[in-house]
Design a protein around this motif. Structure first.
Motif, PDB file in Angstrom:
ATOM      1  N   ALA A 186       0.816  -1.204   0.000  1.00  0.00           N
ATOM      2  CA  ALA A 186       0.000   0.000   0.000  1.00  0.00           C
ATOM      3  C   ALA A 186       0.856   1.263   0.000  1.00  0.00           C
ATOM      4  O   ALA A 186       0.480   2.275  -0.621  1.00  0.00           O
ATOM      5  CB  ALA A 186      -0.935  -0.005   1.202  1.00  0.00           C
ATOM      6  N   VAL A 229       1.657   2.308  -3.380  1.00  0.00           N
ATOM      7  CA  VAL A 229       0.531   3.003  -4.012  1.00  0.00           C
ATOM      8  C   VAL A 229       0.544   4.478  -3.605  1.00  0.00           C
ATOM      9  O   VAL A 229       0.344   5.370  -4.442  1.00  0.00           O
ATOM     10  CB  VAL A 229      -0.811   2.361  -3.604  1.00  0.00           C
ATOM     11  N   VAL A 230       0.790   4.735  -2.330  1.00  0.00           N
ATOM     12  CA  VAL A 230       0.851   6.105  -1.837  1.00  0.00           C
ATOM     13  C   VAL A 230       1.911   6.896  -2.594  1.00  0.00           C
ATOM     14  O   VAL A 230       1.678   8.042  -3.024  1.00  0.00           O
ATOM     15  CB  VAL A 230       1.149   6.129  -0.325  1.00  0.00           C
ATOM     16  N   CYS A 245       0.723   7.638  -6.136  1.00  0.00           N
ATOM     17  CA  CYS A 245      -0.385   8.586  -6.194  1.00  0.00           C
ATOM     18  C   CYS A 245      -0.036   9.975  -5.663  1.00  0.00           C
ATOM     19  O   CYS A 245      -0.909  10.853  -5.607  1.00  0.00           O
ATOM     20  CB  CYS A 245      -1.561   8.035  -5.389  1.00  0.00           C
ATOM     21  N   TRP A 262      -4.291  -2.858   3.726  1.00  0.00           N
ATOM     22  CA  TRP A 262      -4.303  -1.944   2.576  1.00  0.00           C
ATOM     23  C   TRP A 262      -5.099  -0.683   2.902  1.00  0.00           C
ATOM     24  O   TRP A 262      -4.628   0.428   2.720  1.00  0.00           O
ATOM     25  CB  TRP A 262      -4.946  -2.618   1.356  1.00  0.00           C
ATOM     26  N   LYS A 263      -6.326  -0.902   3.370  1.00  0.00           N
ATOM     27  CA  LYS A 263      -7.208   0.231   3.640  1.00  0.00           C
ATOM     28  C   LYS A 263      -6.664   1.101   4.766  1.00  0.00           C
ATOM     29  O   LYS A 263      -6.800   2.335   4.721  1.00  0.00           O
ATOM     30  CB  LYS A 263      -8.609  -0.277   3.988  1.00  0.00           C
ATOM     31  N   LEU A 270      -4.100   3.313   2.884  1.00  0.00           N
ATOM     32  CA  LEU A 270      -4.630   4.168   1.816  1.00  0.00           C
ATOM     33  C   LEU A 270      -5.621   5.204   2.327  1.00  0.00           C
ATOM     34  O   LEU A 270      -5.656   6.340   1.824  1.00  0.00           O
ATOM     35  CB  LEU A 270      -5.297   3.303   0.746  1.00  0.00           C
ATOM     36  N   ILE A 284      -6.434   9.636  -2.289  1.00  0.00           N
ATOM     37  CA  ILE A 284      -6.625   8.267  -2.774  1.00  0.00           C
ATOM     38  C   ILE A 284      -8.068   7.841  -2.537  1.00  0.00           C
ATOM     39  O   ILE A 284      -8.581   7.917  -1.417  1.00  0.00           O
ATOM     40  CB  ILE A 284      -5.656   7.298  -2.090  1.00  0.00           C
TER      41      ILE A 284
END
Length: 341
Positions: free
Chosen positions: A159, A162-163, A166, A193-194, A197, A203
């Motif tokens: 995750a 992803v940060v 993004c 994950w959550k 994020l 996001i």
């Protein structure tokens, strides 16, 4: 059958910092023949097949090294907690196995099998047996070793990538592609994950879908997700087989996979090549052949009354990763991955 990287750790250095427990001579009488059963969460699943490949390889090696016979067999858990629980209970009561290696479909549920009513040593691979999915030290008597790493740790690392991706995108629309939404292992990953994020306002999680560790099911799931989210910025997946399906879904929707965030988990040959080619952003490597090999060795050590490593960190079992990018793989041109998804 499967293409293997030959970066396999030697005996005694299979994990860095693993704690050691001494098995007493009572835990297994010396013998010249052992039967070890592998309880796969699914024998049709490529990851489980790769674990069993490592089991078979190490069994053959130790048979030669020790002058003994180590027979192995596999049973299909069918991704069903009750089926696997029954198989483990039977292994403990029938006397047909000397030791068990298991990839739990539901580690907390398998806790109900203990005590087994015998001195049968059990080694768990990929996730632990017991109430705490993130506790790698054996939680129940009878489990002698766990070859795994905390699932929340790996999911959080995914995750965070992803940060980073993004950082300059607002909104950054991300789809979550999990394995089995009723599996404790995948529930823990999705929650992790959550947890990462949702700390970032830019996001937006546009959906959480189930891929069942299968390319075709993931293709369908992501295709449906894209119908309402054609402007998606990425797919976060925990399995390479699923990411291959997501890649096809993106292509079918007219989206270049290289133009969005795309990751998987497993370190398959196909995934490593996709990262090398710049199609995927990164991949979370896993080493099922090496993990199976390490698990078999710990089971034999327990049977022979030798020292057993109670925890083997799956992320340290090979000197690579766990998350790799194209740049990382350029620095390791010979690395191909341990298995085919």
């Amino acid at each position: 059958m499967m293409h293997l990287s030959r970066i396999v750790a030697g005996a005694g250095v299979l994990a860095l910092g693993a704690s050691l427990v001494a098995c007493s001579a009572d835990s297994g009488a010396s013998s010249d023949s052992y039967s070890i059963v592998f309880l796969a969460s699914s024998s049709q699943n490529g990851y489980n097949q790769a674990v069993y490949e490592g089991i078979e390889q190490r069994a053959a090696e130790l048979s030669d090294e020790l002058g003994i016979t180590i027979d192995t067999k596999i049973q299909d858990g069918q991704f069903d907690a009750n089926t696997q629980l029954s198989q483990l209970q039977n292994a403990g009561t029938t006397g047909q196995a000397d030791a068990v290696v298991v990839v739990p479909h539901d580690g907390p549920a398998l806790n109900a099998a203990f005590p087994l009513g015998s001195d049968l040593p059990v080694v768990s691979v990929l996730n632990p047996i017991g109430p705490d999915i993130n506790e790698m030290e054996p939680q129940v008597e009878g489990v002698v070793s766990t070859v795994a790493s905390p699932p929340a740790n790996g999911a959080e690392l995914q995750a965070e990538t992803v940060v980073d991706y993004c950082a300059d995108i607002d909104p950054c629309k991300i789809g979550l592609l999990a394995g089995l939404l009723n599996s404790p292992l995948d529930i823990e990953r999705v929650d992790a994950w959550k947890g990462v994020l949702e700390q970032h306002d830019n996001i937006e999680i546009v959906g959480t879908v189930e891929g069942a560790y299968d390319r075709d099911q993931s293709l369908t799931a992501v295709s449906n997700l894209l119908q309402a989210n054609s402007d998606i910025n990425g797919i976060l997946s925990n399995a390479d087989q699923q990411t291959l399906g997501a890649q096809i879904a993106l292509e079918n929707a007219g989206i270049d996979p290289a133009s969005v965030f795309l990751t998987g988990g497993g370190g398959t040959v196909e995934a490593v090549q996709a990262v090398r080619d710049g199609i995927w952003t990164n991949d979370f490597l896993n080493f099922p052949v090496s993990m199976g090999s390490a698990a078999l060795e710990q089971a034999v050590n327990a049977l022979r009354g030798e020292t057993v490593e109670s925890v083997i960190d799956a992320d340290s079992i090979v000197d690579m990763g766990p998350i790799v990018t194209r740049e990382d793989l350029e620095a390791a041109p010979d690395y191909t991955g341990e298995w085919n998804g």
